[in-house]
Scaffold this active site. Structure first.
Site, short mmCIF file in Angstrom:
data_model
loop_
_atom_site.label_atom_id
_atom_site.label_comp_id
_atom_site.label_asym_id
_atom_site.label_seq_id
_atom_site.Cartn_x
_atom_site.Cartn_y
_atom_site.Cartn_z
N HIS A 39 0.84 -1.20 0.00
CA HIS A 39 0.00 0.00 0.00
C HIS A 39 0.87 1.25 0.00
O HIS A 39 2.09 1.17 0.20
CB HIS A 39 -0.92 0.03 1.22
CG HIS A 39 -2.12 -0.85 1.10
ND1 HIS A 39 -2.07 -2.19 1.42
CD2 HIS A 39 -3.39 -0.61 0.69
CE1 HIS A 39 -3.27 -2.73 1.21
NE2 HIS A 39 -4.08 -1.79 0.77
N LYS A 43 -0.56 4.82 4.56
CA LYS A 43 -1.42 3.86 5.28
C LYS A 43 -0.84 3.62 6.67
O LYS A 43 0.35 3.37 6.82
CB LYS A 43 -1.54 2.55 4.51
CG LYS A 43 -2.54 1.58 5.14
CD LYS A 43 -2.88 0.44 4.19
CE LYS A 43 -3.84 -0.55 4.82
NZ LYS A 43 -5.14 0.08 5.17
#
EC number: 1.17.1.8
Length: 268
Positions: A156, A160
Site C-alpha cells: 500500500h 497507510k
C-alpha cells in the site's frame, strides 16, 4: 423505489472525493450530506466543488445534524472517529457502511452491538474483485490443504497507518478457516534473523509500504515444483467507492443486521 440518500465522511480526502463522484454519477443515489473534520479546508465548500460536478451540498463538520438528510453514512476514516459516527447513526436510525480498517476486538464488538439496531455493512475491502478473490481463496485452500505453504503479501501507499492491511488479514482468516485453523495461532508477521525451518502449519504475512500504491494483495500457495497465486491489484480507489455504494443500496431492504460484502454480493 426512491433514490438512496448517501452521506460521506472525510469528504475532502481522496476516498471521500471518490465516493462523492461515484454517488453523483449514479442516478439510483442522491448525495444528502458531506462531512469532514474541524479545520479541514473542505469545510464550507460544496461537494460539487471538490469533484468538479454539479452539486450544492455544503461540506460540514456537524455529523449529528446532517444525518437527518441521509439514509446511509459511508465512513472510510479512522477507528476512533468511525465509532463516534456509528453511535450517532444508531441514535438517528441511519444505516452505515464501514470501510475503515484497523479495529481491535473491542471496536468490532461495538459495531456488532450497534447492528442490532441499524443495518451495518462492515468489510475490510469493499471492492467487488477482492470479495471474489476471498471466495476463490476459500476454494483453493480446501483443495491445496496438504503440501503447500501459504504466504500473503500486501502493498500500500506510504500514508497507510495499519499493517498488515485489513484485506490481508481477512484473506488470512478465510484461508485459515477453510483449513480448520485459528489465524491468531498460526499467523507469522514478518521474519528476521535465523528463523529456523518453516512451520508448515503457519500462514506468513509480508507488508510493503511506499509511494502511491493503491492496494496490491497476493496469496501464494507454495508447493514443490509449483506455486499457485491469487492476486488482486487496485489501480484506483474507484472500486472501493463503487462497492460501498452497492452496499448502501443493499441496506435499503434491511432495518438492522451486521453484513459484509459477501452478503451484498450473494457469495454466501
Amino acid at each position: 423505489m426512491s433514490a438512496t440518500r448517501i452521506g460521506v465522511v472525510g469528504a475532502g480526502g481522496r476516498m471521500g472525493r471518490m465516493l462523492i463522484e461515484a454517488t453523483l454519477k449514479d442516478d439510483r443515489l442522491v448525495l444528502g450530506a458531506a462531512f469532514d473534520v474541524p479545520g479541514s479546508p473542505a469545510l464550507g465548500k460544496t461537494a460539487g466543488e471538490l469533484v468538479g460536478l454539479p452539486c450544492d451540498v455544503v461540506v460540514t463538520d456537524d455529523v449529528a445534524a446532517g444525518l437527518k438528510n441521509i439514509d446511509c453514512l459511508i465512513d472510510f476514516t479512522r477507528p476512533q472517529g468511525t465509532l463516534v459516527h456509528l453511535e450517532l447513526c444508531r441514535k438517528a436510525g441511519v444505516g452505515m457502511v464501514i470501510g475503515t480498517t484497523g479495529f481491535e476486538a473491542d471496536g468490532k464488538a461495538v459495531i456488532a452491538e450497534a447492528a442490532k439496531d441499524i443495518p451495518v455493512v462492515f468489510a475490510p475491502n469493499m471492492a467487488v474483485g477482492v470479495n471474489v478473490a476471498f471466495k476463490l481463496l476459500e476454494t483453493a485452500a480446501r483443495i491445496l490443504n496438504q503440501g503447500y505453504d501459504i504466504e500473503i503479501v500486501e502493498a500500500h501507499h506510504r500514508l497507510k497507518v495499519d499493517a498488515p492491511s485489513g484485506t490481508a488479514l481477512r484473506m488470512g482468516e478465510v484461508v485459515a478457516s477453510a483449513l480448520g485453523r485459528d489465524l491468531e495461532e498460526c499467523a507469522v508477521y514478518g521474519r528476521e534473523g535465523v528463523t529456523g525451518e518453516r512451520d508448515p502449519s503457519t500462514i506468513g504475512f509480508a507488508t510493503v509500504r511506499g509511494g502511491d500504491i493503491v492496494g496490491d494483495h497476493t496469496v501464494m500457495f507454495c508447493g514443490i515444483g509449483e506455486r499457485v497465486e491469487i492476486t488482486h491489484k487496485a489501480s484506483s480507489r474507484m472500486p472501493y467507492a463503487l462497492g460501498s455504494l452497492r452496499a448502501a443500496r443493499f441496506m435499503a431492504g434491511h432495518k438492522s443486521g451486521l453484513f459484509d460484502m459477501q452478503d451484498v454480493l450473494g457469495l454466501r
